[in-house]
Write a protein that holds these residues in place. Structure first.
Motif, PDB file in Angstrom:
ATOM      1  N   GLN A  15       0.832  -1.201   0.000  1.00 22.25           N
ATOM      2  CA  GLN A  15       0.000   0.000   0.000  1.00 22.25           C
ATOM      3  C   GLN A  15       0.868   1.252   0.000  1.00 22.25           C
ATOM      4  O   GLN A  15       1.819   1.371   0.765  1.00 22.25           O
ATOM      5  CB  GLN A  15      -0.909   0.007   1.230  1.00 22.25           C
ATOM      6  CG  GLN A  15      -1.886   1.156   1.237  1.00 22.25           C
ATOM      7  CD  GLN A  15      -2.806   1.115   2.437  1.00 22.25           C
ATOM      8  OE1 GLN A  15      -2.420   0.702   3.515  1.00 22.25           O
ATOM      9  NE2 GLN A  15      -4.029   1.536   2.242  1.00 22.25           N
ATOM     10  N   GLY A  16       0.505   2.166  -0.870  1.00 23.65           N
ATOM     11  CA  GLY A  16       1.227   3.430  -0.974  1.00 23.65           C
ATOM     12  C   GLY A  16       1.125   3.978  -2.385  1.00 23.65           C
ATOM     13  O   GLY A  16       0.434   3.434  -3.241  1.00 23.65           O
ATOM     14  N   ALA A  67      -4.255  10.667   3.133  1.00 16.54           N
ATOM     15  CA  ALA A  67      -5.561  11.285   2.895  1.00 16.54           C
ATOM     16  C   ALA A  67      -6.576  10.259   2.388  1.00 16.54           C
ATOM     17  O   ALA A  67      -7.735  10.259   2.825  1.00 16.54           O
ATOM     18  CB  ALA A  67      -5.419  12.434   1.897  1.00 16.54           C
ATOM     19  N   LEU A  68      -6.146   9.379   1.494  1.00 15.02           N
ATOM     20  CA  LEU A  68      -7.056   8.344   0.995  1.00 15.02           C
ATOM     21  C   LEU A  68      -7.510   7.415   2.114  1.00 15.02           C
ATOM     22  O   LEU A  68      -8.674   7.005   2.160  1.00 15.02           O
ATOM     23  CB  LEU A  68      -6.384   7.536  -0.117  1.00 15.02           C
ATOM     24  CG  LEU A  68      -6.258   8.262  -1.453  1.00 15.02           C
ATOM     25  CD1 LEU A  68      -5.341   7.481  -2.387  1.00 15.02           C
ATOM     26  CD2 LEU A  68      -7.627   8.474  -2.073  1.00 15.02           C
ATOM     27  N   ASN A  69      -6.607   7.080   3.028  1.00 18.84           N
ATOM     28  CA  ASN A  69      -6.978   6.207   4.140  1.00 18.84           C
ATOM     29  C   ASN A  69      -7.947   6.888   5.100  1.00 18.84           C
ATOM     30  O   ASN A  69      -8.774   6.225   5.723  1.00 18.84           O
ATOM     31  CB  ASN A  69      -5.729   5.730   4.880  1.00 18.84           C
ATOM     32  CG  ASN A  69      -4.952   4.722   4.065  1.00 18.84           C
ATOM     33  OD1 ASN A  69      -5.516   3.982   3.270  1.00 18.84           O
ATOM     34  ND2 ASN A  69      -3.650   4.709   4.238  1.00 18.84           N
ATOM     35  N   GLU A 122      -1.293   2.003  -4.922  1.00 16.02           N
ATOM     36  CA  GLU A 122      -1.604   0.644  -4.460  1.00 16.02           C
ATOM     37  C   GLU A 122      -2.434   0.775  -3.194  1.00 16.02           C
ATOM     38  O   GLU A 122      -1.982   1.367  -2.214  1.00 16.02           O
ATOM     39  CB  GLU A 122      -0.325  -0.151  -4.187  1.00 16.02           C
ATOM     40  CG  GLU A 122      -0.566  -1.522  -3.601  1.00 16.02           C
ATOM     41  CD  GLU A 122      -1.469  -2.388  -4.461  1.00 16.02           C
ATOM     42  OE1 GLU A 122      -2.578  -2.727  -3.975  1.00 16.02           O
ATOM     43  OE2 GLU A 122      -1.087  -2.720  -5.598  1.00 16.02           O
ATOM     44  N   HIS A 123      -3.626   0.212  -3.218  1.00 14.68           N
ATOM     45  CA  HIS A 123      -4.550   0.374  -2.101  1.00 14.68           C
ATOM     46  C   HIS A 123      -4.636  -0.847  -1.184  1.00 14.68           C
ATOM     47  O   HIS A 123      -5.312  -0.788  -0.164  1.00 14.68           O
ATOM     48  CB  HIS A 123      -5.946   0.724  -2.629  1.00 14.68           C
ATOM     49  CG  HIS A 123      -5.954   1.931  -3.517  1.00 14.68           C
ATOM     50  ND1 HIS A 123      -5.445   3.152  -3.139  1.00 14.68           N
ATOM     51  CD2 HIS A 123      -6.393   2.091  -4.792  1.00 14.68           C
ATOM     52  CE1 HIS A 123      -5.583   4.013  -4.120  1.00 14.68           C
ATOM     53  NE2 HIS A 123      -6.150   3.399  -5.139  1.00 14.68           N
ATOM     54  N   ARG A 124      -3.961  -1.929  -1.526  1.00 14.24           N
ATOM     55  CA  ARG A 124      -3.964  -3.127  -0.678  1.00 14.24           C
ATOM     56  C   ARG A 124      -2.726  -3.129   0.212  1.00 14.24           C
ATOM     57  O   ARG A 124      -1.661  -2.662  -0.178  1.00 14.24           O
ATOM     58  CB  ARG A 124      -3.974  -4.407  -1.517  1.00 14.24           C
ATOM     59  CG  ARG A 124      -5.184  -4.623  -2.408  1.00 14.24           C
ATOM     60  CD  ARG A 124      -6.501  -4.795  -1.674  1.00 14.24           C
ATOM     61  NE  ARG A 124      -6.518  -5.821  -0.650  1.00 14.24           N
ATOM     62  CZ  ARG A 124      -6.846  -7.090  -0.848  1.00 14.24           C
ATOM     63  NH1 ARG A 124      -7.184  -7.515  -2.046  1.00 14.24           N
ATOM     64  NH2 ARG A 124      -6.860  -7.941   0.170  1.00 14.24           N
ATOM     65  N   LYS A 125      -2.876  -3.680   1.416  1.00 19.01           N
ATOM     66  CA  LYS A 125      -1.752  -3.749   2.354  1.00 19.01           C
ATOM     67  C   LYS A 125      -0.723  -4.801   1.945  1.00 19.01           C
ATOM     68  O   LYS A 125       0.469  -4.615   2.129  1.00 19.01           O
ATOM     69  CB  LYS A 125      -2.254  -4.053   3.762  1.00 19.01           C
ATOM     70  CG  LYS A 125      -2.987  -2.896   4.390  1.00 19.01           C
ATOM     71  CD  LYS A 125      -3.457  -3.271   5.778  1.00 19.01           C
ATOM     72  CE  LYS A 125      -4.214  -2.127   6.408  1.00 19.01           C
ATOM     73  NZ  LYS A 125      -4.772  -2.499   7.714  1.00 19.01           N
ATOM     74  N   SER A 126      -1.195  -5.906   1.383  1.00 20.06           N
ATOM     75  CA  SER A 126      -0.269  -6.960   0.966  1.00 20.06           C
ATOM     76  C   SER A 126       0.372  -6.585  -0.370  1.00 20.06           C
ATOM     77  O   SER A 126      -0.137  -5.746  -1.115  1.00 20.06           O
ATOM     78  CB  SER A 126      -0.994  -8.299   0.872  1.00 20.06           C
ATOM     79  OG  SER A 126      -2.079  -8.204  -0.021  1.00 20.06           O
TER      80      SER A 126
END
Length: 136
Positions: A15-16, A67-69, A122-126
């Motif tokens: 994510q990032g 901000a997205l989170n 990338e919006h997923r943590k994995s």
């Protein structure tokens, strides 16, 4: 030359927000033969997105992700949870930002502004590998 299409496989990331302008340009060298044209980037995924934003200050990347989170938290009562608590928020973020952008080509280069760069969000943590279809 009428149309050129390439597939860009991006290195895995968590994510990032990551600047990918150089990778895009290297993946489609035919840009250097185009006086006037258009490059379409289409991200072939539903839990990531692609964006144009400031590339001068690296703090922008972290601030965008933060901000997205805040805007789309994992804590909402989502019904779609089969793939983990970060999956549905990733779909929402992808819908908000989008998976496709068009960039003019002018004088054999991408006609980005002085402070603009292309970002993979990338919006997923994995860790995930992402694919971008480039059409010139």
């Amino acid at each position: 030359m009428l149309w050129v299409q390439r597939t860009l496989q991006l290195a895995p990331m968590r994510q990032g927000v990551r600047l990918i302008t150089r990778e895009v340009f290297q993946a489609i060298p035919e840009i250097s033969q185009i006086e006037i044209g258009l490059l379409n980037l289409f991200l072939q995924h539903t839990s990531a997105s692609i964006s144009i934003n400031e590339n001068a200050d690296p703090d922008v990347q972290a601030d965008l992700d933060r901000a997205l989170n805040i805007l789309v938290p994992e804590t909402l009562p989502y019904e779609h949870t089969l793939e983990g608590s970060d999956d549905m928020p990733a779909h929402v973020k992808s819908s908000l930002i989008g998976v496709s952008i068009n960039i003019p080509v002018s004088d054999r280069r991408l006609a980005l502004g002085a402070w603009q760069g292309i970002y993979l969000c990338e919006h997923r943590k994995s860790t995930h590998c992402r694919t971008v279809l480039l059409t010139l």
